[in-house]
Structure formats: C-alpha cells, structure tokens
Write a protein that holds these residues in place. Structure first.
Motif, PDB file in Angstrom:
ATOM      1  N   VAL A 107       0.848  -1.183   0.000  1.00 23.93           N
ATOM      2  CA  VAL A 107       0.000   0.000   0.000  1.00 23.93           C
ATOM      3  C   VAL A 107       0.888   1.238   0.000  1.00 23.93           C
ATOM      4  CG1 VAL A 107      -1.776   1.281   1.264  1.00 23.93           C
ATOM      5  CG2 VAL A 107      -1.778  -1.239   1.301  1.00 23.93           C
ATOM      6  N   GLU A 108       0.739   2.052  -1.030  1.00 29.15           N
ATOM      7  CA  GLU A 108       1.468   3.319  -1.063  1.00 29.15           C
ATOM      8  C   GLU A 108       0.461   4.428  -0.797  1.00 29.15           C
ATOM      9  OE1 GLU A 108       4.723   5.945  -3.564  1.00 29.15           O
ATOM     10  OE2 GLU A 108       3.839   4.209  -4.552  1.00 29.15           O
ATOM     11  N   THR A 109       0.743   5.223   0.233  1.00 29.86           N
ATOM     12  CA  THR A 109      -0.085   6.381   0.552  1.00 29.86           C
ATOM     13  C   THR A 109       0.515   7.573  -0.168  1.00 29.86           C
ATOM     14  OG1 THR A 109      -0.571   5.424   2.702  1.00 29.86           O
ATOM     15  CG2 THR A 109      -1.023   7.772   2.446  1.00 29.86           C
ATOM     16  N   LEU A 110      -0.272   8.163  -1.056  1.00 29.54           N
ATOM     17  CA  LEU A 110       0.201   9.258  -1.915  1.00 29.54           C
ATOM     18  C   LEU A 110      -0.393  10.573  -1.422  1.00 29.54           C
ATOM     19  CD1 LEU A 110      -0.665   7.215  -5.083  1.00 29.54           C
ATOM     20  CD2 LEU A 110       1.672   7.778  -4.400  1.00 29.54           C
ATOM     21  N   GLN A 111       0.471  11.452  -0.914  1.00 31.65           N
ATOM     22  CA  GLN A 111      -0.015  12.748  -0.413  1.00 31.65           C
ATOM     23  C   GLN A 111      -0.579  13.602  -1.535  1.00 31.65           C
ATOM     24  OE1 GLN A 111      -0.504  13.260   2.733  1.00 31.65           O
ATOM     25  NE2 GLN A 111       0.465  11.288   3.143  1.00 31.65           N
ATOM     26  N   GLU A 112       0.052  13.536  -2.705  1.00 31.39           N
ATOM     27  CA  GLU A 112      -0.507  14.216  -3.870  1.00 31.39           C
ATOM     28  C   GLU A 112      -0.115  13.478  -5.131  1.00 31.39           C
ATOM     29  OE1 GLU A 112       1.059  18.089  -4.903  1.00 31.39           O
ATOM     30  OE2 GLU A 112       2.758  17.792  -3.553  1.00 31.39           O
ATOM     31  N   LEU A 113      -0.980  13.573  -6.123  1.00 33.84           N
ATOM     32  CA  LEU A 113      -0.696  12.951  -7.413  1.00 33.84           C
ATOM     33  C   LEU A 113       0.072  13.963  -8.256  1.00 33.84           C
ATOM     34  CD1 LEU A 113      -4.132  11.245  -8.164  1.00 33.84           C
ATOM     35  CD2 LEU A 113      -2.126  10.291  -7.017  1.00 33.84           C
ATOM     36  N   THR A 114       1.231  13.542  -8.747  1.00 31.10           N
ATOM     37  CA  THR A 114       2.076  14.429  -9.543  1.00 31.10           C
ATOM     38  C   THR A 114       2.422  13.739 -10.860  1.00 31.10           C
ATOM     39  OG1 THR A 114       4.160  13.529  -8.709  1.00 31.10           O
ATOM     40  CG2 THR A 114       3.144  15.305  -7.408  1.00 31.10           C
ATOM     41  N   GLU A 115       3.202  14.420 -11.679  1.00 32.29           N
ATOM     42  CA  GLU A 115       3.693  13.830 -12.935  1.00 32.29           C
ATOM     43  C   GLU A 115       4.516  12.575 -12.638  1.00 32.29           C
ATOM     44  OE1 GLU A 115       3.423  15.024 -16.345  1.00 32.29           O
ATOM     45  OE2 GLU A 115       1.724  15.896 -15.270  1.00 32.29           O
ATOM     46  N   HIS A 116       5.132  12.554 -11.458  1.00 35.42           N
ATOM     47  CA  HIS A 116       6.018  11.436 -11.094  1.00 35.42           C
ATOM     48  C   HIS A 116       5.232  10.201 -10.630  1.00 35.42           C
ATOM     49  CE1 HIS A 116       9.854   9.647 -10.031  1.00 35.42           C
ATOM     50  NE2 HIS A 116       9.304   9.263  -8.888  1.00 35.42           N
ATOM     51  N   THR A 117       3.993  10.395 -10.169  1.00 31.65           N
ATOM     52  CA  THR A 117       3.223   9.287  -9.579  1.00 31.65           C
ATOM     53  C   THR A 117       3.127   8.055 -10.475  1.00 31.65           C
ATOM     54  OG1 THR A 117       1.970  10.867  -8.249  1.00 31.65           O
ATOM     55  CG2 THR A 117       1.043   8.656  -8.461  1.00 31.65           C
ATOM     56  N   PRO A 118       2.756   8.191 -11.776  1.00 28.29           N
ATOM     57  CA  PRO A 118       2.672   6.967 -12.591  1.00 28.29           C
ATOM     58  C   PRO A 118       4.029   6.282 -12.774  1.00 28.29           C
ATOM     59  CG  PRO A 118       2.250   8.919 -13.946  1.00 28.29           C
ATOM     60  CD  PRO A 118       2.302   9.374 -12.511  1.00 28.29           C
ATOM     61  N   LYS A 119       5.117   7.053 -12.745  1.00 25.40           N
ATOM     62  CA  LYS A 119       6.469   6.464 -12.837  1.00 25.40           C
ATOM     63  C   LYS A 119       6.746   5.616 -11.597  1.00 25.40           C
ATOM     64  CE  LYS A 119       8.363  10.265 -15.529  1.00 25.40           C
ATOM     65  NZ  LYS A 119       9.196  11.454 -15.530  1.00 25.40           N
ATOM     66  N   ASP A 120       6.401   6.187 -10.436  1.00 22.29           N
ATOM     67  CA  ASP A 120       6.600   5.520  -9.158  1.00 22.29           C
ATOM     68  C   ASP A 120       5.778   4.230  -9.083  1.00 22.29           C
ATOM     69  OD1 ASP A 120       7.825   5.588  -6.580  1.00 22.29           O
ATOM     70  OD2 ASP A 120       5.918   6.237  -5.709  1.00 22.29           O
TER      71      ASP A 120
END
Length: 163
Positions: A107-120
């Motif tokens: 489970v990854e908790t994402l504080q905000e969705l950014t351009e980097h999120t899909p890469k991560d």
C-alpha cells in the motif's frame, strides 16, 4: 501478467494498493523482502540497515558515488509488516498466510498525485514482478525498461480516471 494496483481517493490523499498472491510461505517471501542479498535482486536501490520500527533503510543512488538517502522504517512486525517513508509518502508491505502460500499487499499512501506518480507506481509494479520472479528462481540482470514503459502508460491512463 500481474494486475494493476487499485487507486482510491481518501479525503486529502490517495491510496495505491498492489495485491500479489504468492505460492510461497511467509518465511520465503519475508526472506526475499528483507535479506539484503535478495532485496538487491528486485529493488537494487534499497539496503536495510536496521530492520525494526524506527530502523533505517538506505536508498542507494547506485551511481558509483556511494550516495544514499536514509529512509525511516515507520512500522514493523516481523514476517507481517514493513512500512517506510517514501519521500512525502509511505509504502507498507503486509504479509499474510493463505491456503496456497501467502498474500503480499503493498500500500502506497500518496499525499498528492504528480507527474512522477505513474512512474513511481510503474516502478513498484515492476519491482513486485521481479520479487515474484526471484521467488520463482528467475533473476533479472537488468531492470526491464520495456515492461516499465508499458506499465507507466497504463498507470498514466488509470490516474487520469482517478483525479
């Protein structure tokens, strides 16, 4: 072919959940996750320094300079939970027994969705595929960039439906 993570919006953050049913015991999966020699085979940047709550993991840049970032283990229960900081986010590995072996939930908790999120997310997806391969006695010499590219575009599409 492994299933994409699910992404859910919470009040002011998002949760990405990867589920991997594995045909291996908790002991085998835990060893693949936490023994540095094994860990390097599916997540070459990570090195566990102190395996305990408030312990340390190094994220090695692997660029020949010996540079690393220190990551804190925020939750830990042997053979059950390993959670650590991931930038401003957290990544939590949960392991439980099943009739066929075990279930690994990441489970990854994402504080905000950014351009980097899909890469991560694509990166974690491929690393978990590599962890599964390692358990199946298949070792990768190199990170599979083509598969990552494919997953990256899939996660980009998925995130467009979530925002």
């Amino acid at each position: 072919m492994s299933v994409l993570a699910t992404i859910e919006k919470q009040s002011n953050y998002h949760i990405a959940t990867f589920k991997r049913p594995l045909l291996y015991s908790i002991d085998a999966v835990w060893a693949a996750m936490t023994n540095n020699e094994n860990l390097q085979k599916w997540m070459s940047n990570l090195e566990i320094i102190e395996l305990r709550k408030n312990g340390k993991i190094h994220f090695n840049m692997n660029d020949g300079t010996g540079t690393f970032e220190e990551i804190t283990i925020t939750d830990y229960a042997e053979k059950e939970v390993l959670e650590f900081d991931w930038g401003t986010d957290t990544v939590r590995f949960e392991l439980s027994s099943t009739d066929d072996g075990s279930l690994l939930v990441v489970v990854e908790t994402l504080q905000e969705l950014t351009e980097h999120t899909p890469k991560d997310l694509a990166g974690w997806h491929i690393c978990l595929d590599m962890l599964t391969d390692l358990l199946n006695s298949v070792e990768h010499q190199y990170f599979p960039m083509e598969e990552w590219q494919q997953r990256f575009s899939e996660y980009k599409k998925l995130l467009n439906t979530v925002k």
